[in-house]
Design a protein around this motif. Structure first.
Motif, PDB file in Angstrom:
ATOM      1  N   MET A   1      40.126 -43.639  62.940  1.00 35.23           N
ATOM      2  CA  MET A   1      39.245 -44.007  64.032  1.00 35.23           C
ATOM      3  C   MET A   1      39.986 -43.805  65.341  1.00 35.23           C
ATOM      4  O   MET A   1      41.130 -44.216  65.492  1.00 35.23           O
ATOM      5  CB  MET A   1      38.830 -45.466  63.835  1.00 35.23           C
ATOM      6  N   ASP A   2      39.319 -43.164  66.272  1.00 34.88           N
ATOM      7  CA  ASP A   2      39.899 -42.880  67.581  1.00 34.88           C
ATOM      8  C   ASP A   2      39.539 -44.004  68.554  1.00 34.88           C
ATOM      9  O   ASP A   2      38.415 -44.096  69.020  1.00 34.88           O
ATOM     10  CB  ASP A   2      39.364 -41.530  68.089  1.00 34.88           C
ATOM     11  N   TYR A   3      40.508 -44.882  68.834  1.00 33.44           N
ATOM     12  CA  TYR A   3      40.276 -46.001  69.738  1.00 33.44           C
ATOM     13  C   TYR A   3      40.675 -45.670  71.178  1.00 33.44           C
ATOM     14  O   TYR A   3      40.806 -46.563  72.003  1.00 33.44           O
ATOM     15  CB  TYR A   3      41.064 -47.231  69.275  1.00 33.44           C
ATOM     16  N   SER A   4      40.839 -44.403  71.491  1.00 31.20           N
ATOM     17  CA  SER A   4      41.289 -44.023  72.828  1.00 31.20           C
ATOM     18  C   SER A   4      40.161 -44.142  73.851  1.00 31.20           C
ATOM     19  O   SER A   4      38.979 -44.205  73.513  1.00 31.20           O
ATOM     20  CB  SER A   4      41.809 -42.585  72.812  1.00 31.20           C
ATOM     21  N   LYS A   5      40.554 -44.157  75.122  1.00 28.90           N
ATOM     22  CA  LYS A   5      39.584 -44.271  76.218  1.00 28.90           C
ATOM     23  C   LYS A   5      38.611 -43.096  76.228  1.00 28.90           C
ATOM     24  O   LYS A   5      37.459 -43.252  76.604  1.00 28.90           O
ATOM     25  CB  LYS A   5      40.312 -44.354  77.561  1.00 28.90           C
ATOM     26  N   LYS A   6      39.075 -41.928  75.810  1.00 26.72           N
ATOM     27  CA  LYS A   6      38.183 -40.758  75.835  1.00 26.72           C
ATOM     28  C   LYS A   6      37.045 -40.885  74.819  1.00 26.72           C
ATOM     29  O   LYS A   6      36.031 -40.211  74.943  1.00 26.72           O
ATOM     30  CB  LYS A   6      38.976 -39.467  75.605  1.00 26.72           C
ATOM     31  N   ASN A   7      37.195 -41.754  73.829  1.00 24.66           N
ATOM     32  CA  ASN A   7      36.151 -41.956  72.821  1.00 24.66           C
ATOM     33  C   ASN A   7      35.210 -43.112  73.178  1.00 24.66           C
ATOM     34  O   ASN A   7      34.264 -43.390  72.459  1.00 24.66           O
ATOM     35  CB  ASN A   7      36.782 -42.193  71.441  1.00 24.66           C
ATOM     36  N   LEU A   8      35.440 -43.780  74.296  1.00 25.68           N
ATOM     37  CA  LEU A   8      34.579 -44.891  74.708  1.00 25.68           C
ATOM     38  C   LEU A   8      33.247 -44.381  75.240  1.00 25.68           C
ATOM     39  O   LEU A   8      33.198 -43.428  76.014  1.00 25.68           O
ATOM     40  CB  LEU A   8      35.241 -45.718  75.803  1.00 25.68           C
ATOM     41  N   GLN A   9      32.177 -45.024  74.814  1.00 27.32           N
ATOM     42  CA  GLN A   9      30.856 -44.726  75.356  1.00 27.32           C
ATOM     43  C   GLN A   9      30.457 -45.772  76.380  1.00 27.32           C
ATOM     44  O   GLN A   9      29.951 -45.445  77.447  1.00 27.32           O
ATOM     45  CB  GLN A   9      29.811 -44.682  74.244  1.00 27.32           C
ATOM     46  N   ASN A  10      30.691 -47.051  76.049  1.00 27.04           N
ATOM     47  CA  ASN A  10      30.314 -48.125  76.960  1.00 27.04           C
ATOM     48  C   ASN A  10      31.014 -49.414  76.565  1.00 27.04           C
ATOM     49  O   ASN A  10      31.447 -49.560  75.429  1.00 27.04           O
ATOM     50  CB  ASN A  10      28.808 -48.343  76.957  1.00 27.04           C
ATOM     51  N   ILE A  11      31.100 -50.335  77.506  1.00 30.89           N
ATOM     52  CA  ILE A  11      31.652 -51.668  77.257  1.00 30.89           C
ATOM     53  C   ILE A  11      30.707 -52.674  77.909  1.00 30.89           C
ATOM     54  O   ILE A  11      30.321 -52.513  79.062  1.00 30.89           O
ATOM     55  CB  ILE A  11      33.073 -51.820  77.841  1.00 30.89           C
ATOM     56  N   TYR A  12      30.313 -53.691  77.125  1.00 30.61           N
ATOM     57  CA  TYR A  12      29.388 -54.707  77.609  1.00 30.61           C
ATOM     58  C   TYR A  12      29.974 -56.088  77.354  1.00 30.61           C
ATOM     59  O   TYR A  12      30.636 -56.293  76.333  1.00 30.61           O
ATOM     60  CB  TYR A  12      28.064 -54.682  76.825  1.00 30.61           C
ATOM     61  N   PRO A  13      29.657 -57.067  78.215  1.00 27.23           N
ATOM     62  CA  PRO A  13      29.975 -58.452  77.850  1.00 27.23           C
ATOM     63  C   PRO A  13      28.990 -58.896  76.770  1.00 27.23           C
ATOM     64  O   PRO A  13      27.891 -58.353  76.652  1.00 27.23           O
ATOM     65  CB  PRO A  13      29.751 -59.225  79.152  1.00 27.23           C
ATOM     66  N   LEU A  14      29.383 -59.870  75.978  1.00 27.18           N
ATOM     67  CA  LEU A  14      28.486 -60.401  74.958  1.00 27.18           C
ATOM     68  C   LEU A  14      27.382 -61.219  75.615  1.00 27.18           C
ATOM     69  O   LEU A  14      27.595 -61.836  76.660  1.00 27.18           O
ATOM     70  CB  LEU A  14      29.256 -61.303  73.988  1.00 27.18           C
ATOM     71  N   SER A  15      26.221 -61.230  74.999  1.00 27.10           N
ATOM     72  CA  SER A  15      25.143 -62.108  75.466  1.00 27.10           C
ATOM     73  C   SER A  15      25.517 -63.542  75.096  1.00 27.10           C
ATOM     74  O   SER A  15      26.445 -63.784  74.318  1.00 27.10           O
ATOM     75  CB  SER A  15      23.819 -61.725  74.807  1.00 27.10           C
ATOM     76  N   SER A  16      24.797 -64.504  75.623  1.00 25.06           N
ATOM     77  CA  SER A  16      25.061 -65.905  75.295  1.00 25.06           C
ATOM     78  C   SER A  16      24.931 -66.146  73.794  1.00 25.06           C
ATOM     79  O   SER A  16      25.737 -66.859  73.193  1.00 25.06           O
ATOM     80  CB  SER A  16      24.096 -66.812  76.051  1.00 25.06           C
ATOM     81  N   MET A  17      23.913 -65.561  73.173  1.00 22.64           N
ATOM     82  CA  MET A  17      23.704 -65.723  71.736  1.00 22.64           C
ATOM     83  C   MET A  17      24.871 -65.129  70.943  1.00 22.64           C
ATOM     84  O   MET A  17      25.382 -65.749  70.012  1.00 22.64           O
ATOM     85  CB  MET A  17      22.398 -65.055  71.309  1.00 22.64           C
ATOM     86  N   GLN A  18      25.299 -63.941  71.320  1.00 22.52           N
ATOM     87  CA  GLN A  18      26.425 -63.310  70.627  1.00 22.52           C
ATOM     88  C   GLN A  18      27.701 -64.122  70.790  1.00 22.52           C
ATOM     89  O   GLN A  18      28.481 -64.262  69.847  1.00 22.52           O
ATOM     90  CB  GLN A  18      26.643 -61.889  71.147  1.00 22.52           C
ATOM     91  N   THR A  19      27.922 -64.661  71.981  1.00 22.57           N
ATOM     92  CA  THR A  19      29.109 -65.483  72.220  1.00 22.57           C
ATOM     93  C   THR A  19      29.087 -66.717  71.322  1.00 22.57           C
ATOM     94  O   THR A  19      30.097 -67.073  70.715  1.00 22.57           O
ATOM     95  CB  THR A  19      29.197 -65.886  73.706  1.00 22.57           C
ATOM     96  N   GLY A  20      27.927 -67.355  71.225  1.00 23.78           N
ATOM     97  CA  GLY A  20      27.794 -68.522  70.354  1.00 23.78           C
ATOM     98  C   GLY A  20      28.016 -68.183  68.896  1.00 23.78           C
ATOM     99  O   GLY A  20      28.681 -68.919  68.160  1.00 23.78           O
ATOM    100  N   MET A  21      27.470 -67.046  68.455  1.00 24.59           N
ATOM    101  CA  MET A  21      27.657 -66.622  67.060  1.00 24.59           C
ATOM    102  C   MET A  21      29.125 -66.313  66.775  1.00 24.59           C
ATOM    103  O   MET A  21      29.649 -66.655  65.715  1.00 24.59           O
ATOM    104  CB  MET A  21      26.781 -65.402  66.764  1.00 24.59           C
TER     105      MET A  21
END
Length: 89
Positions: A1-21
């Motif tokens: 798996m390529d975890y490099s910056k060039k392979n990034l599509q997007n970065i999002y903060p978690l929603s409140s529900m996701q944070t709770g889960m």
């Protein structure tokens, strides 16, 4: 798996529900939001077709290329990669 910056599509903060889960999973029950399914296939499985089908699914839907980064980050994040290879062999 390529975890490099060039392979990034997007970065999002978690929603409140996701944070709770995430918090619930990390502190209480790590299996609470996990669903497992078992299938029994009969006949001959063409592993190349099966792998290609999974690769197509992953390419089509962002959720299959998303990881949750929370260790060492100031806030939990969803990181979506452009490509995630499947290798079933």
């Amino acid at each position: 798996m390529d975890y490099s910056k060039k392979n990034l599509q997007n970065i999002y903060p978690l929603s409140s529900m996701q944070t709770g889960m995430l918090l619930h999973t990390l502190t209480q029950d790590e299996t609470a939001y996990r669903m497992q399914m078992r299938l029994v296939l009969h006949g001959t499985l063409n592993i190349n077709y099966f792998e290609t089908a999974w690769q197509n699914l992953i390419e089509r839907h962002d959720c299959f290329r998303t990881v949750f980064a929370f260790s060492g980050a100031p806030i939990p994040l969803q990181v979506v990669y452009q490509q995630v290879p499947v290798n079933l062999k």
